[in-house]
Motif scaffolding. Structure first.
Motif, short mmCIF file in Angstrom:
data_model
loop_
_atom_site.label_atom_id
_atom_site.label_comp_id
_atom_site.label_asym_id
_atom_site.label_seq_id
_atom_site.Cartn_x
_atom_site.Cartn_y
_atom_site.Cartn_z
N MET A 1 20.14 -12.54 -4.39
CA MET A 1 20.07 -11.15 -3.89
C MET A 1 18.63 -10.63 -3.94
O MET A 1 17.93 -10.84 -4.91
CB MET A 1 20.97 -10.26 -4.75
N PHE A 2 18.24 -9.99 -2.88
CA PHE A 2 16.87 -9.48 -2.82
C PHE A 2 16.86 -7.99 -2.54
O PHE A 2 17.78 -7.47 -1.92
CB PHE A 2 16.10 -10.20 -1.70
N GLN A 3 15.78 -7.35 -3.01
CA GLN A 3 15.57 -5.95 -2.62
C GLN A 3 14.82 -5.95 -1.29
O GLN A 3 14.37 -6.99 -0.82
CB GLN A 3 14.77 -5.22 -3.69
N GLU A 4 14.66 -4.71 -0.72
CA GLU A 4 13.93 -4.64 0.55
C GLU A 4 12.47 -5.04 0.33
O GLU A 4 11.94 -4.90 -0.75
CB GLU A 4 13.96 -3.21 1.09
N LEU A 5 11.85 -5.48 1.41
CA LEU A 5 10.43 -5.87 1.33
C LEU A 5 9.55 -4.65 1.07
O LEU A 5 8.63 -4.67 0.26
CB LEU A 5 10.02 -6.56 2.62
N VAL A 6 9.86 -3.57 1.82
CA VAL A 6 9.11 -2.33 1.61
C VAL A 6 10.11 -1.25 1.24
O VAL A 6 10.89 -0.81 2.07
CB VAL A 6 8.34 -1.92 2.88
N GLY A 7 10.07 -0.87 -0.02
CA GLY A 7 11.01 0.16 -0.44
C GLY A 7 10.74 0.55 -1.86
O GLY A 7 9.97 -0.12 -2.57
N ILE A 8 11.32 1.64 -2.28
CA ILE A 8 11.09 2.11 -3.63
C ILE A 8 12.40 2.02 -4.41
O ILE A 8 13.39 2.65 -4.06
CB ILE A 8 10.55 3.55 -3.65
N ALA A 9 12.38 1.18 -5.45
CA ALA A 9 13.56 1.04 -6.29
C ALA A 9 13.36 1.88 -7.54
O ALA A 9 12.39 1.68 -8.27
CB ALA A 9 13.75 -0.42 -6.66
#
Lengths: 249, 166
Positions: free
Chosen positions: B1-9
């Motif tokens: 599972m990956f987070q978005e490439l450009v985003g704020i977690a």
């Protein structure tokens, strides 16, 4: 050949509330924190007044450089309280950028990291402005030189942290993207090149991306080394200058 | 599972903030403060040594000027002593010379007196001799007849005796 550019991998989730995702960014940033802590503790122990060891010379040089950097950019030693922040930003940024050399994913290749730092800087700039001009003066500053410009002033104020975060993130991410592309392209190129060799040898060598050894090291000189230092330096430079300016008005 | 490439977690932001604070604390506690302390100590030591050196120099200068003063005084005293000694020597020699001259003069006077006394004594002796001779002559005259020839011979003898005696 498929190339996928992904965000940071979620390693696992802590089942707490809605779930706390522990990503590559967080894990590597802990590693970075450990490296910096180890360096600080190692450099700062057993200091002597005379007969300096090389380790102590380095320690004093680092402290002196950071102190001079902050004092020169912010004016005088009344901002010495910001020295730990500038050190933390610079060292974390630099080690995070450079850690990509080991194959790990840089925490700075994640916008969340820079967003957090920029938020801290934004809060400090605002706090410094209120401290200097008072709360009324701070609000009044938005209507200068004429009230009509207020929306633009607000915009430029918000743009400061966003531009800081995006500048740093963009540089590191582009380095990451380009490295990925170069690795993939070189793998394809080397496969095509070695398939030209006859028989079993060509079949065997074309499976190994031989061009991926060595060649990316040259591009990494810019994207990893130069860019790493520059972005860490620029981020700290802007931090000190913005806060210093906020104190002047 | 990956987070978005450009985003704020959000959780990543929170962890980053914690890490930043921790880094600041560790730098401050383990590197900045110790280095600052040691630099301040070294500075204090250097200043102390500098002031000490300045003090020592001042003291040395004071001692030197005192020594020079003493030397000058000693030289002056020495000069005085020499001058005094010379003066004393001169006066002493003059005195001695004077004394010697006086003594010489005294001795001379005494010698002259002695000579005069001797002469007087001699003259007296001569006179006594003459008297006794005269007495002898007279007794001789009385003893025999005196003629002209005898008389003359007698006178001559007498004069001769006188001449021998004197």
């Amino acid at each position: 050949m498929d190339i996928t550019l992904t965000g940071p991998k979620i390693l696992f989730e802590i089942p707490l509330g809605g779930g706390i995702p522990i990503t590559e960014t967080i894990a590597v940033s802990w590693l970075v924190l450990a490296v910096i802590s180890g360096l600080c503790i190692w450099l700062g122990k057993n200091l002597t007044i005379t007969n300096l060891s090389k380790r102590q010379v380095v320690a004093e040089w680092i402290v002196e450089t950071i102190e001079n950097f902050v004092r020169n950019n912010m004016g005088g030693d009344k901002f010495d309280g910001y020295i730990p922040l500038v050190f933390a930003l610079f060292s974390t940024s630099l080690i995070s950028n450079l850690i990509s050399l080991t194959g790990l994913r840089s925490p700075t290749a994640d916008l969340s990291t820079e967003a957090a730092w920029a938020a801290v800087v934004f809060v400090l700039i605002t706090r410094q402005k209120i401290k200097t001009n008072g709360f009324g003066g701070y609000l009044k500053g938005y209507t200068q030189p004429i009230a009509l410009l207020t929306p633009f002033n607000v915009l430029s104020e918000i743009a400061t942290p966003i531009s800081m975060a995006c500048r740093h993130f963009g540089n590191i991410l582009s380095g990451y993207v380009i490295s990925t592309l170069i690795y993939a392209a070189l793998a394809v190129a080397s496969a095509a090149l070695f398939r030209l060799l006859p028989g079993l040898l060509g079949d065997l060598l074309s499976q190994i991306p031989l061009l991926d050894f060595g060649v990316p090291a040259i591009t990494s000189l810019y994207f990893d080394w130069f860019s790493s230092f520059m972005q860490a330096f620029i981020f700290c430079m802007l931090t000190t200058m913005y806060i210093g300016n906020a104190a002047e008005e | 599972m990956f987070q978005e490439l450009v985003g704020i977690a959000p959780w990543t932001v929170i962890f980053t903030l914690c890490n930043l604070a921790l880094t600041m604390f560790i730098f401050k506690r383990f590197l900045w403060k110790p280095v600052q302390e040691i630099v301040a100590k070294r500075k204090a030591l250097a200043e102390a040594q500098l002031t000490e050196a300045a003090q020592a120099k001042e003291e040395a200068l004071a001692i030197k000027s005192e020594y020079e003063e003493n030397m000058a005084k000693a030289r002056e005293e020495a000069d005085q002593i020499v001058a005094k000694a010379q003066k004393t020597a001169t006066s002493r020699s003059e005195e001695m010379l004077h004394e010697a001259q006086e003594q010489v003069a005294e001795m001379k006077q005494k010698a002259e007196q002695d000579i005069a006394l001797e002469r007087k004594k001699a003259v007296n002796e001569v006179k006594d001799e003459i008297g006794s001779i005269a007495m002898e002559i007279a007794s001789k005259v009385v003893e025999r007849e005196i003629d002209a020839q005898d008389h003359e011979a007698l006178i001559n003898e007498f004069i001769k005796n006188v001449g021998e005696a004197s």
